[in-house]
Design a protein around this motif. Structure first.
Motif, short mmCIF file in Angstrom:
data_model
loop_
_atom_site.label_atom_id
_atom_site.label_comp_id
_atom_site.label_asym_id
_atom_site.label_seq_id
_atom_site.Cartn_x
_atom_site.Cartn_y
_atom_site.Cartn_z
N UNK A 190 79.15 96.82 -46.44
CA UNK A 190 78.73 97.87 -46.89
C UNK A 190 77.31 97.98 -46.55
N UNK A 191 76.78 99.11 -46.42
CA UNK A 191 75.42 99.22 -46.00
C UNK A 191 75.24 100.61 -45.62
N UNK A 192 73.68 100.95 -45.41
CA UNK A 192 73.26 102.31 -44.98
C UNK A 192 73.91 102.55 -43.60
N UNK A 193 74.52 103.70 -43.42
CA UNK A 193 75.14 104.17 -42.31
C UNK A 193 73.93 104.54 -41.41
N UNK A 194 72.86 105.01 -41.90
CA UNK A 194 71.83 105.56 -40.92
C UNK A 194 71.37 104.16 -40.30
N UNK A 195 70.77 104.65 -38.96
CA UNK A 195 70.19 103.57 -38.31
C UNK A 195 69.44 104.34 -37.03
N UNK A 196 68.63 103.46 -36.38
CA UNK A 196 67.91 104.27 -35.58
C UNK A 196 68.58 104.78 -34.16
N UNK A 197 68.76 106.00 -33.81
CA UNK A 197 69.54 106.32 -32.75
C UNK A 197 68.64 107.08 -31.87
N UNK A 198 68.09 106.50 -30.56
CA UNK A 198 67.11 106.76 -29.81
C UNK A 198 67.74 108.00 -29.05
N UNK A 199 66.67 108.65 -28.28
CA UNK A 199 67.08 109.64 -27.66
C UNK A 199 67.83 109.15 -26.15
N UNK A 234 86.35 111.47 -65.48
CA UNK A 234 85.16 112.04 -66.01
C UNK A 234 84.02 112.53 -65.12
N UNK A 235 82.85 112.34 -65.36
CA UNK A 235 81.90 112.73 -64.34
C UNK A 235 81.92 112.56 -63.04
N UNK A 236 82.35 110.97 -62.98
CA UNK A 236 82.27 110.29 -61.29
C UNK A 236 83.27 111.29 -60.59
N UNK A 237 84.49 111.51 -61.11
CA UNK A 237 85.51 112.28 -60.48
C UNK A 237 85.02 113.28 -60.21
N UNK A 238 84.61 114.13 -61.17
CA UNK A 238 83.95 115.30 -60.98
C UNK A 238 83.06 115.64 -59.67
N UNK A 240 80.68 107.73 -52.57
CA UNK A 240 81.71 107.79 -53.89
C UNK A 240 82.11 106.68 -54.18
N UNK A 241 81.94 105.61 -53.55
CA UNK A 241 82.06 104.13 -53.86
C UNK A 241 81.03 103.65 -54.85
N UNK A 242 79.93 104.48 -55.05
CA UNK A 242 78.85 103.83 -55.91
C UNK A 242 77.86 102.95 -55.22
N UNK A 243 78.13 102.76 -54.02
CA UNK A 243 77.28 101.77 -53.22
C UNK A 243 76.10 102.50 -52.35
N UNK A 244 75.98 103.62 -52.14
CA UNK A 244 75.33 104.65 -51.42
C UNK A 244 74.07 105.21 -51.88
N UNK A 266 75.11 111.95 -62.45
CA UNK A 266 75.20 110.48 -62.50
C UNK A 266 74.04 109.75 -63.15
N UNK A 267 72.91 110.19 -62.78
CA UNK A 267 71.57 109.59 -63.03
C UNK A 267 71.50 109.78 -64.66
N UNK A 268 71.29 111.05 -64.96
CA UNK A 268 70.92 111.62 -66.44
C UNK A 268 72.05 111.04 -67.43
N UNK A 269 73.31 110.77 -67.01
CA UNK A 269 74.17 110.17 -67.69
C UNK A 269 73.75 109.09 -68.59
N UNK A 270 73.36 108.07 -67.90
CA UNK A 270 72.87 106.82 -68.46
C UNK A 270 71.49 106.60 -68.75
N UNK A 271 70.67 107.42 -68.15
CA UNK A 271 69.14 107.28 -68.10
C UNK A 271 68.34 108.05 -69.17
N UNK A 272 68.99 108.81 -69.83
CA UNK A 272 68.11 109.71 -70.78
C UNK A 272 68.50 109.24 -72.42
N UNK A 273 69.15 108.29 -72.62
CA UNK A 273 69.38 108.06 -73.95
C UNK A 273 68.61 107.27 -74.68
#
Length: 296
Positions: free
Chosen positions: A1-10, A60-64, A140-144, A206-213
């Motif tokens: 896995x990894x970022x799908x973005x890469x340099x794509x020159x003219x 739950x939230x992940x599926x939604x 959606x895999x939680x890796x990106x 996703x982020x607020x579910x775990x970070x604000x308690x």
């Protein structure tokens, strides 16, 4: 896995039109438009597969969040399909009305810069669709990163704007097919905004579910976290300023390289005659690529 973005020159997006005989340009247009349609159809199938896997394994939230993001991605792919079909119809009209006694291949060869613009724009749209689905898959895999999906969405809007610009250069302003193409372009922009909105919303959930308690923290722990947070805010503000400066310089270089690659200087003037088109031809749509990002 990894970022799908890469340099794509003219240069990578630049069509191979200058490396082939001009009579082959017409064949290349059809080939690249077909490849773009195939890339979008593949993207739709991949999204459906991702959605099925998420429904089988997430709750739950992940599926939604996944359902909302993937649904908006599907809407965007469908809007791109409509736009590609409208572009094909307009191109056919332009060729038929402008070629006179010439064959379609001769028309494409005689108007090689316009033809090369169509090829380049079509390649950019197909590439954008593929990269966006790569980004969605990782999210959606939680890796990106959610931000990468938003950037990919903006890139698709810019690429489709390039295709519209390339398609309409030689169109009659009263053409019904041109009106359909513009409507399809608005549909893409609306769908892109939908992807950005669903992605932002999902990121927040996703982020607020775990970070604000903070309920279990002591006063000392809260004070420590407050200070850490202030430091982080200052660091991020500084990084943001530097990254915006970098982005501005990259865009300047992009416009310059894209223009030179297409035979235009920075003022939109032809550097050398590449075809039998009149010197008053419109600047290549690659100059417009990053100018049409939708508002989130």
């Amino acid at each position: 896995s990894g970022s799908p973005l890469r340099s794509f020159s003219s240069q990578e997006l630049r069509p191979k039109g200058l490396d082939v005989e001009q009579e082959e340009l017409g064949d290349l247009v059809d080939k690249e438009m077909a490849a773009t349609s195939a890339a979008v159809e593949t993207a739709v199938a991949r999204i459906e597969d991702m959605l099925s896997k998420s429904r089988a394994g997430d709750t739950g939230v992940k599926l939604e969040v996944n359902e909302r993001i993937l649904g908006s991605c599907t809407d965007l792919m469908q809007a791109i399909q409509v736009l590609v079909l409208a572009s094909k119809d307009l191109q056919r009209e332009i060729v038929e009305s402008g070629r006179g006694a010439a064959s379609p291949k001769e028309f494409y060869a005689r108007n090689s810069r316009w033809t090369e613009g169509l090829i380049s724009a079509s390649k950019a749209v197909g590439w954008g669709a593929t990269v966006m689905v790569d980004a969605a898959d990782l999210v959606v895999q939680g890796k990106g990163k959610f931000e990468e999906l938003m950037v990919c969405s903006h890139e698709i809007a810019a690429s489709t704007a390039q295709l519209v610009a390339a398609s309409k250069v030689k169109a009659d302003k009263d053409s019904a097919n041109l009106a359909k193409l513009r409507q399809a372009s608005r549909g893409v922009n609306q769908a892109t905004a939908g992807v950005v909105a669903s992605t932002k919303s999902g990121k927040s959930q996703i982020e607020e579910k775990d970070s604000m308690d903070f309920s279990s923290m002591t006063l000392t722990q809260i004070k420590r976290q407050e200070m850490d947070s202030q430091v982080r805010v200052l660091e991020l503000e500084n990084q943001l300023q530097k990254e915006r400066q970098k982005l501005g310089e990259l865009r300047k270089k992009h416009y310059k390289l894209a223009g030179v690659a297409e035979g235009w200087d920075e003022d939109g003037k032809s550097l050398a005659p590449l075809s039998q088109e009149p010197a008053t031809a419109q600047p290549p749509p690659a100059k417009l690529t990053a100018m049409a990002q939708p508002k989130p």
